[in-house]
Design an enzyme around this catalytic site. Structure first.
Site, PDB file in Angstrom:
ATOM      1  N   PRO A   1       0.576  -1.209   0.505  1.00 51.96           N
ATOM      2  CA  PRO A   1      -0.218  -0.095   0.112  1.00 51.96           C
ATOM      3  C   PRO A   1       1.107   1.057   0.088  1.00 51.96           C
ATOM      4  CG  PRO A   1      -0.628  -1.455   2.023  1.00 51.96           C
ATOM      5  CD  PRO A   1       0.750  -2.055   0.948  1.00 51.96           C
ATOM      6  N   GLU A   2       0.397   2.175  -0.893  1.00 52.02           N
ATOM      7  CA  GLU A   2       1.628   3.367  -0.938  1.00 52.02           C
ATOM      8  C   GLU A   2       0.067   5.060  -0.100  1.00 52.02           C
ATOM      9  OE1 GLU A   2       3.259   4.051  -5.689  1.00 52.02           O
ATOM     10  OE2 GLU A   2       3.555   1.698  -4.645  1.00 52.02           O
TER      11      GLU A   2
END
Ligand SMILES: [Zn+2]
Length: 274
Positions: free
Chosen positions: A2-3
């Site tokens: 996840p960014e």
């Protein structure tokens, strides 16, 4: 992993449900998921604390509590933070369960265990090196193209590596680095310090557009990412280059190239990106 857009989506989903709630119980089923402080100290310190805000910094979820304490959640590669009814069966790899005073439960699951939970004041966590120093937020309206130019100046590393460096700018990972470079028409293997002001301006805008669009689409579920309700995002269907090596470029039709930079794969178009 996840960014920024995925973490932002989770924080925004949780915010209205967590703010004002008090944590009445904490069960650490896999205590070493807590990296700071010691797990017993973590439990003692967090129980009885009320949530005052939910935010994000880089790829970290910041659940602020009274007394300047912050519960920091980094999802690592496969972490999920979900708000559920306590009757929901516990899934495998549930490492931490927080009971809230409204009867709901916040659960952290992470099959690969690269994620972590931290608790402390922000300065405690920095001093203990539990959290690294992070660069500015690329979507912060106060972060301008000239700031990015100053951060790139004299950097001998490749553009892709510099974008992934969280102390240069925070929150960008492999997906949005590749997407932004394509949008800015810049090769990932360019030396960051060689960019002209106008190229940096293009990249600054490309980062903003790519990240804001992904937030609007609730993130990219390219791997195991799910939002706070366990649902997939939709940005993965709109990615221009990430995960498309060998497939035709949407601009010129040529097959996209794959290179390894800083140990990570990068997909780009040899014709459109210079
Ligand atoms: Zn192309």
């Amino acid at each position: 992993m996840p960014e920024l857009p995925e973490v932002e989506t989770i924080a925004a989903d949780l915010r209205p449900h967590l703010v004002g709630r008090t944590i009445i119980r904490c069960d650490l089923r896999f205590p070493t998921i807590v990296r700071h402080p010691e797990p017993e100290t973590f439990i003692d310190a967090i129980v009885g604390m009320r949530v005052t805000s939910v935010g994000r910094r880089g790829k970290y979820i910041l659940i602020r509590l009274v007394e300047e304490l912050v519960l920091v959640v980094h999802l690592g590669m496969s972490g999920h933070l979900r708000l559920v009814d306590p009757a929901t069966p516990l899934v495998a790899h549930t490492h931490a369960v927080f009971d809230l005073d409204d009867g709901s439960q916040l659960r952290y699951t992470d099959p690969r265990r690269f994620g972590r939970l931290l608790l402390g004041t922000e300065s405690d966590l920095l001093v203990a090196r539990a959290m690294p120093p992070l660069g500015p937020e690329p979507i912060d309206p106060g972060f301008g193209a000239d700031d990015l130019y100053q951060r790139f100046r004299n950097r001998k590393a490749r553009l892709k590596a510099v974008l992934l460096d969280q102390s240069t700018i925070a929150g960008v990972g492999n997906i949005y680095a590749d997407e932004s470079l394509y949008r800015a028409r810049l090769r990932p293997d360019r030396i960051a310090g060689s960019l002209s002001r106008s190229s940096v301006r293009r990249l600054h805008e490309a980062l903003r557009v790519s990240l804001l669009l992904a937030i609007k689409n609730r993130g990219s579920s390219v791997d195991t990412y799910r939002d706070a309700w366990g649902e997939v995002g939709s940005q993965q269907e709109k990615l221009q280059v990430y995960g498309r090596a060998g497939e035709p470029c949407f601009t010129c039709g040529r097959p996209l190239s794959l290179v390894r930079i800083a140990g990570r794969s990068s997909v780009f178009c040899r014709r459109c990106q210079r």
